[in-house]
Scaffold this motif. Sequence first.
Motif, PDB file in Angstrom:
ATOM      1  N   GLN A  46       0.825  -1.201   0.000  1.00 40.45           N
ATOM      2  CA  GLN A  46       0.000   0.000   0.000  1.00 40.45           C
ATOM      3  C   GLN A  46       0.865   1.259   0.000  1.00 40.45           C
ATOM      4  N   CYS A  47       1.949   1.204   0.718  1.00 43.65           N
ATOM      5  CA  CYS A  47       2.875   2.337   0.778  1.00 43.65           C
ATOM      6  C   CYS A  47       3.481   2.603  -0.605  1.00 43.65           C
ATOM      7  N   GLN A  48       3.838   1.535  -1.304  1.00 41.63           N
ATOM      8  CA  GLN A  48       4.408   1.681  -2.641  1.00 41.63           C
ATOM      9  C   GLN A  48       3.360   2.203  -3.635  1.00 41.63           C
ATOM     10  N   LEU A  49       2.104   1.755  -3.478  1.00 41.09           N
ATOM     11  CA  LEU A  49       1.039   2.259  -4.350  1.00 41.09           C
ATOM     12  C   LEU A  49       0.781   3.740  -4.128  1.00 41.09           C
ATOM     13  N   ASP A  50       0.964   4.192  -2.896  1.00 36.29           N
ATOM     14  CA  ASP A  50       0.766   5.612  -2.593  1.00 36.29           C
ATOM     15  C   ASP A  50       1.949   6.461  -3.036  1.00 36.29           C
ATOM     16  N   GLY A  51       3.002   5.848  -3.527  1.00 38.80           N
ATOM     17  CA  GLY A  51       4.145   6.570  -4.061  1.00 38.80           C
ATOM     18  C   GLY A  51       5.183   6.965  -3.027  1.00 38.80           C
ATOM     19  N   ALA A  52       5.245   6.261  -1.937  1.00 40.97           N
ATOM     20  CA  ALA A  52       6.233   6.583  -0.908  1.00 40.97           C
ATOM     21  C   ALA A  52       7.614   6.102  -1.326  1.00 40.97           C
ATOM     22  N   THR A  53       8.619   6.834  -0.904  1.00 44.25           N
ATOM     23  CA  THR A  53       9.990   6.418  -1.170  1.00 44.25           C
ATOM     24  C   THR A  53      10.371   5.308  -0.189  1.00 44.25           C
ATOM     25  N   GLY A  54      11.518   4.695  -0.428  1.00 45.32           N
ATOM     26  CA  GLY A  54      11.987   3.640   0.472  1.00 45.32           C
ATOM     27  C   GLY A  54      12.224   4.148   1.879  1.00 45.32           C
ATOM     28  N   ARG A  55      12.750   5.379   1.989  1.00 46.07           N
ATOM     29  CA  ARG A  55      12.976   5.966   3.312  1.00 46.07           C
ATOM     30  C   ARG A  55      11.657   6.213   4.028  1.00 46.07           C
ATOM     31  N   GLN A  56      10.661   6.716   3.322  1.00 49.40           N
ATOM     32  CA  GLN A  56       9.356   6.958   3.937  1.00 49.40           C
ATOM     33  C   GLN A  56       8.698   5.648   4.353  1.00 49.40           C
ATOM     34  N   GLU A  57       8.841   4.634   3.528  1.00 47.54           N
ATOM     35  CA  GLU A  57       8.285   3.313   3.870  1.00 47.54           C
ATOM     36  C   GLU A  57       8.929   2.776   5.139  1.00 47.54           C
ATOM     37  N   PHE A  58      10.250   2.929   5.247  1.00 49.43           N
ATOM     38  CA  PHE A  58      10.933   2.474   6.454  1.00 49.43           C
ATOM     39  C   PHE A  58      10.516   3.304   7.665  1.00 49.43           C
ATOM     40  N   GLN A  59      10.440   4.626   7.487  1.00 52.54           N
ATOM     41  CA  GLN A  59      10.150   5.519   8.607  1.00 52.54           C
ATOM     42  C   GLN A  59       8.719   5.355   9.116  1.00 52.54           C
ATOM     43  N   TYR A  60       7.753   5.236   8.224  1.00 53.95           N
ATOM     44  CA  TYR A  60       6.355   5.252   8.641  1.00 53.95           C
ATOM     45  C   TYR A  60       5.728   3.871   8.784  1.00 53.95           C
ATOM     46  N   ILE A  61       6.354   2.842   8.254  1.00 52.41           N
ATOM     47  CA  ILE A  61       5.786   1.496   8.365  1.00 52.41           C
ATOM     48  C   ILE A  61       6.715   0.592   9.163  1.00 52.41           C
ATOM     49  N   THR A  62       7.893   0.337   8.620  1.00 52.52           N
ATOM     50  CA  THR A  62       8.793  -0.656   9.210  1.00 52.52           C
ATOM     51  C   THR A  62       9.232  -0.256  10.605  1.00 52.52           C
ATOM     52  N   TRP A  63       9.733   0.959  10.759  1.00 54.32           N
ATOM     53  CA  TRP A  63      10.274   1.363  12.067  1.00 54.32           C
ATOM     54  C   TRP A  63       9.183   1.429  13.128  1.00 54.32           C
ATOM     55  N   ILE A  64       8.006   1.916  12.768  1.00 55.07           N
ATOM     56  CA  ILE A  64       6.901   1.998  13.726  1.00 55.07           C
ATOM     57  C   ILE A  64       6.490   0.603  14.191  1.00 55.07           C
ATOM     58  N   LEU A  65       6.385  -0.331  13.262  1.00 55.25           N
ATOM     59  CA  LEU A  65       5.954  -1.678  13.628  1.00 55.25           C
ATOM     60  C   LEU A  65       7.074  -2.507  14.254  1.00 55.25           C
ATOM     61  N   LEU A  66       8.318  -2.029  14.184  1.00 63.79           N
ATOM     62  CA  LEU A  66       9.436  -2.721  14.844  1.00 63.79           C
ATOM     63  C   LEU A  66       9.688  -2.212  16.264  1.00 63.79           C
ATOM     64  N   LYS A  67       8.902  -1.274  16.752  1.00 63.09           N
ATOM     65  CA  LYS A  67       9.127  -0.737  18.093  1.00 63.09           C
ATOM     66  C   LYS A  67       9.038  -1.801  19.180  1.00 63.09           C
ATOM     67  N   PRO A  68       8.078  -2.730  19.155  1.00 66.45           N
ATOM     68  CA  PRO A  68       8.086  -3.776  20.190  1.00 66.45           C
ATOM     69  C   PRO A  68       9.330  -4.659  20.114  1.00 66.45           C
ATOM     70  N   THR A  69       9.783  -4.965  18.910  1.00 63.92           N
ATOM     71  CA  THR A  69      11.002  -5.755  18.753  1.00 63.92           C
ATOM     72  C   THR A  69      12.207  -4.979  19.252  1.00 63.92           C
ATOM     73  N   THR A  70      12.227  -3.682  18.993  1.00 63.09           N
ATOM     74  CA  THR A  70      13.318  -2.837  19.473  1.00 63.09           C
ATOM     75  C   THR A  70      13.364  -2.835  20.991  1.00 63.09           C
ATOM     76  N   LEU A  71      12.202  -2.814  21.632  1.00 64.27           N
ATOM     77  CA  LEU A  71      12.151  -2.881  23.096  1.00 64.27           C
ATOM     78  C   LEU A  71      12.787  -4.169  23.601  1.00 64.27           C
ATOM     79  N   VAL A  72      12.438  -5.286  22.990  1.00 63.23           N
ATOM     80  CA  VAL A  72      12.991  -6.576  23.417  1.00 63.23           C
ATOM     81  C   VAL A  72      14.500  -6.607  23.211  1.00 63.23           C
ATOM     82  N   VAL A  73      14.964  -6.135  22.059  1.00 63.29           N
ATOM     83  CA  VAL A  73      16.405  -6.125  21.765  1.00 63.29           C
ATOM     84  C   VAL A  73      17.139  -5.219  22.745  1.00 63.29           C
ATOM     85  N   LEU A  74      16.579  -4.070  23.040  1.00 65.36           N
ATOM     86  CA  LEU A  74      17.212  -3.145  23.967  1.00 65.36           C
ATOM     87  C   LEU A  74      17.274  -3.718  25.376  1.00 65.36           C
ATOM     88  N   LEU A  75      16.183  -4.314  25.829  1.00 64.49           N
ATOM     89  CA  LEU A  75      16.170  -4.921  27.163  1.00 64.49           C
ATOM     90  C   LEU A  75      17.166  -6.069  27.254  1.00 64.49           C
TER      91      LEU A  75
END
Length: 148
Positions: A46-75
Amino acid sequence: KNMFDIENSRWAILIIILMYLWKNISFSIVLFWSGINWIPQIYHEQCQLDGATGRQEFQYITWILLKPTTLVVLLMSIVNSFKVFKEIYMLYGAYPSPYVYMLQHYMNNQFLSLNMQKLSAAAWCMFLILGIFLGIIYRVQRRNLDYL
């Protein structure tokens, strides 16, 4: 002063950091990889269909949804950073230079001399340090997860 006397130089901590990274980075990579694989592909499409760049896709989709994983890795990284005592002990012994003398060395030396009062005080200090670090990370992460 000997130029190759790494134990008594400020570079000794760099050796410990490199050893910690070598030992623990693969576990963190596996956790992040599994976190990325749990993100539904439809969000990226959906992000690609909306014309987002790779950086925007990472910033608004991947990084946001990786926050719980980041918490586990940090802990896990913080907890594992307190578990490097045996490696330091094997490299530098029971009384290393002040550059690499850790709280665990102090606790081990107090235990060997049967000084239980200082040992229990050091254990409480370690408990408080870990508790404060983990509590701060948990609160920051919980506040960030409210936006999902």
